[in-house]
Write a protein that holds these residues in place. Structure first.
Motif, short mmCIF file in Angstrom:
data_model
loop_
_atom_site.label_atom_id
_atom_site.label_comp_id
_atom_site.label_asym_id
_atom_site.label_seq_id
_atom_site.Cartn_x
_atom_site.Cartn_y
_atom_site.Cartn_z
N SER A 199 3.47 9.81 -8.04
CA SER A 199 4.45 10.13 -9.08
C SER A 199 3.78 10.17 -10.45
O SER A 199 4.06 11.03 -11.27
CB SER A 199 5.55 9.09 -9.15
N PHE A 200 2.90 9.20 -10.67
CA PHE A 200 2.22 9.12 -11.95
C PHE A 200 1.36 10.37 -12.18
O PHE A 200 1.37 10.97 -13.26
CB PHE A 200 1.35 7.86 -11.97
N LEU A 201 0.67 10.78 -11.12
CA LEU A 201 -0.16 11.97 -11.19
C LEU A 201 0.68 13.21 -11.45
O LEU A 201 0.35 14.06 -12.28
CB LEU A 201 -0.91 12.13 -9.86
N GLY A 202 1.81 13.29 -10.76
CA GLY A 202 2.74 14.41 -10.94
C GLY A 202 3.20 14.48 -12.38
O GLY A 202 3.29 15.55 -12.99
N LEU A 203 3.49 13.33 -12.92
CA LEU A 203 3.98 13.23 -14.30
C LEU A 203 2.89 13.67 -15.28
O LEU A 203 3.14 14.40 -16.23
CB LEU A 203 4.36 11.77 -14.55
N LYS A 204 1.69 13.23 -15.01
CA LYS A 204 0.56 13.54 -15.88
C LYS A 204 0.32 15.04 -15.97
O LYS A 204 -0.06 15.57 -17.01
CB LYS A 204 -0.69 12.86 -15.29
N ASN A 205 0.55 15.72 -14.84
CA ASN A 205 0.24 17.15 -14.78
C ASN A 205 1.43 18.06 -15.07
O ASN A 205 1.35 19.26 -14.88
CB ASN A 205 -0.30 17.51 -13.38
N ASP A 206 2.55 17.49 -15.48
CA ASP A 206 3.75 18.32 -15.62
C ASP A 206 4.49 17.98 -16.91
O ASP A 206 5.22 16.99 -17.00
CB ASP A 206 4.64 18.08 -14.38
N GLY A 207 4.26 18.82 -17.91
CA GLY A 207 4.85 18.60 -19.23
C GLY A 207 6.37 18.53 -19.19
O GLY A 207 6.99 17.70 -19.87
N PRO A 211 0.80 -1.22 0.00
CA PRO A 211 0.00 0.00 0.00
C PRO A 211 0.84 1.28 0.00
O PRO A 211 0.43 2.28 -0.60
CB PRO A 211 -0.81 -0.08 1.28
N SER A 212 2.00 1.27 0.66
CA SER A 212 2.81 2.50 0.66
C SER A 212 3.44 2.73 -0.69
O SER A 212 3.49 3.84 -1.20
CB SER A 212 3.92 2.48 1.70
N CYS A 213 3.96 1.66 -1.29
CA CYS A 213 4.53 1.80 -2.64
C CYS A 213 3.43 2.31 -3.58
O CYS A 213 3.69 3.13 -4.46
CB CYS A 213 5.03 0.47 -3.19
N LEU A 214 2.22 1.82 -3.38
CA LEU A 214 1.12 2.21 -4.26
C LEU A 214 0.92 3.73 -4.24
O LEU A 214 0.82 4.37 -5.28
CB LEU A 214 -0.18 1.53 -3.83
N ILE A 215 0.90 4.30 -3.02
CA ILE A 215 0.70 5.75 -2.93
C ILE A 215 1.86 6.49 -3.59
O ILE A 215 1.66 7.43 -4.34
CB ILE A 215 0.53 6.17 -1.45
N ARG A 216 3.09 6.02 -3.36
CA ARG A 216 4.25 6.66 -3.99
C ARG A 216 4.13 6.63 -5.50
O ARG A 216 4.36 7.61 -6.18
CB ARG A 216 5.55 5.95 -3.59
N LEU A 217 3.81 5.47 -6.05
CA LEU A 217 3.76 5.36 -7.51
C LEU A 217 2.59 6.14 -8.10
O LEU A 217 2.71 6.76 -9.15
CB LEU A 217 3.73 3.89 -7.95
N LYS A 218 1.47 6.10 -7.40
CA LYS A 218 0.31 6.84 -7.91
C LYS A 218 0.56 8.33 -7.89
O LYS A 218 0.20 9.04 -8.83
CB LYS A 218 -0.94 6.52 -7.08
#
Ligand code: SF4
Ligand code: SF4
Lengths: 187, 283
Positions: free
Chosen positions: B89-97, B80-87
């Protein structure tokens, strides 16, 4: 009575910019504090810490034990009526505390994080046994918790050899600057 | 039925100390026609330590993992902790060209905004257990179990729109005949790494969690996090604590898996006497 110093808004501005969190919306309702499982180990409860930052009391905030004891469990912010990401604020405060070289209230916790990062830098994954050994060595304390360590070894919960990744270049890319041990003076 | 393939990120906790969690998870998935393919050459997500002392590393470690996922496969994350980290990061990536450009440069792969990152609970919701068990109510019959989530249901504000899994273990376990105990400490965090650096503090919370469960009549706890499981086992100050199961162990058992003999000896608090007493384990 607390007299606000000139330029007291500067710390809040910096931390807000670094963390991207607007904690000025905080109502000081203390929901976070009531929810936090680790308040007992903190010198300032989470909402009081936000208050310190708002008032620009930099030394108190950066030298608090709170920023290190917080494990980032998100319990506080999942209840916060203003949806303030408190652990993200803590992240930025920790970063600033290490960068400014203030007295660190919880050197053991920092040294644990350093050991974890060192094994990731070396293997790409954590290696619990090595982390524990080096952490204990640095504390010069092998005896406390021996029982737990032995139990874990016996049950193969501490692998002797690290699991490692193959792509060493990738690690070099991620760890551009080598992880340095944070120098911490014991208080 | 054809098997569906998921990319599988075990994370350091499962890889190094939660062997019985990994084995029972793989077994369970196999029994419900899901194939897990370990993410090739995955690295540590950085956990709380990178977040605490090195922000750039904390940002970059999860991104490499994201770049390793074979196209079209959902990524299942066991911890569950890795999940939050990866999610995050993924969200950060999605919102940052700009970050996307750096990502593509660093890892030589185009960013795939359609990548699905899911927790075991989400996968579990997609499975029709009844299709695999004829007499579900008998499978965990009579066992008094206290579900323990720790902090895994608490989401930071930027992930508030993620699906909520409150009550999932309760529902699953009672559908299998278990007697689900509620005790008020289901979502109290276990203290994660404070267990090493501040053992007294984590002993306090863990002992409180287990005592409350026992006071409420529980005979065992069940968790879906390998880190929680370890802390429950090593930081309880009670003389005779109740055992703790991994959710995946109970599920596989309910489905009729027979390789528990490899899992349970890895527990520090032996769950075998309880299972035998309840007639849930054949000799
Ligand atoms: S719960 Fe949110 S609004 Fe209330 S005191 Fe804490 S941070 Fe402030
Ligand atoms: S994230 Fe930190 S402050 Fe918030 S509840 Fe958890 S330990 Fe307490």
């Amino acid at each position: 009575m607390i007299a606000l110093k000139k330029g007291h808004g500067e710390l809040a501005r910096q931390i807000q910019e670094r963390s991207g969190i607007n904690f000025n919306a905080c109502l000081h309702c203390r929901t976070c504090t009531n929810a936090c499982p680790f308040v007992a180990g903190m010198d300032y409860p989470p909402n009081a810490l936000l208050r310190l930052v708002q008032m620009g009391m930099e030394q108190e905030a950066l030298e608090s034990s709170t920023i290190w004891v917080c494990v980032g469990c998100n319990t506080c912010c999942s209840f916060c009526p203003m949806a303030i990401d408190i652990p993200a604020v803590m992240d930025s405060l920790r970063e600033k505390a290490l960068a400014t070289g203030v007295k660190i209230a919880e050197p053991d916790i920092v040294s644990f994080h350093d050991e974890v990062l060192k094994t990731i830098e070396k293997y790409g994954r954590t290696h619990k046994l090595e982390i524990m050994m080096r952490y204990k060595l640095k504390k010069r304390d092998f005896l406390s918790d021996m029982g737990v360590g032995l139990k874990m070894l016996k049950k193969r919960k501490l692998d002797l050899t690290p699991s490692r990744i193959k792509d060493k270049q990738a690690l070099k890319k991620i760890f551009k600057k080598q992880i340095k041990q944070h120098k911490i003076d014991k208080q | 039925m054809g098997k569906k393939t998921y990319s599988f990120f075990p994370g350091c906790s499962l890889k190094a100390s939660g062997h019985e969690n990994t084995q029972s998870l793989l077994k369970f998935c196999d029994m419900v026609d899901i194939e897990l393919e370990e993410l090739p050459d995955w690295n540590c997500c950085g956990s709380s330590s990178a977040h605490s002392v090195n922000h750039d590393v904390a940002r970059d470690l999860p991104l490499r993992n994201i770049s390793l996922v074979p196209k079209g496969q959902p990524l299942l994350i066991a911890c569950p902790s890795c999940l939050i980290r990866l999610k995050q990061s993924f969200l950060g990536l999605k919102n940052d060209g700009n970050l996307q450009k750096k990502y593509e440069q660093d890892w030589g792969r185009p960013f795939d905004p359609g990548l699905e990152i899911i927790h075991f609970f989400e996968l579990f919701k997609r499975i029709q257990l009844k299709a695999y068990i004829k007499d579900p109510k008998t499978r965990l019959k009579g066992i008094k179990v206290a579900p323990y989530y720790g902090c895994m249901l608490s989401m930071p504000p930027d992930l508030r729109n993620e699906p909520s899994h409150y009550g999932l273990m309760e529902e699953a376990l009672s559908s299998l005949g278990a007697d689900v105990i509620s005790y008020g400490y289901e979502t109290q965090c276990c203290g994660t790494y404070l267990s090493v650096a501040k053992p007294k503090l984590s002993e306090r919370v863990v002992t409180q969690i287990i005592s409350r469960a026992m006071d409420a009549g529980a005979e065992c706890l069940v968790t879906a996090c390998a880190m929680c499981h370890l802390n429950l086992e090593i930081r309880c100050a009670l003389k005779n604590p109740i055992p703790a199961f991994h959710f995946s162990e109970l599920l596989s058992m309910a489905l009729g898996a027979e390789n528990q003999k490899k899992w349970f000896p890895k527990h520090i608090v032996d769950p075998l006497p309880l299972l035998k007493q309840r007639g849930l384990l054949k000799s």
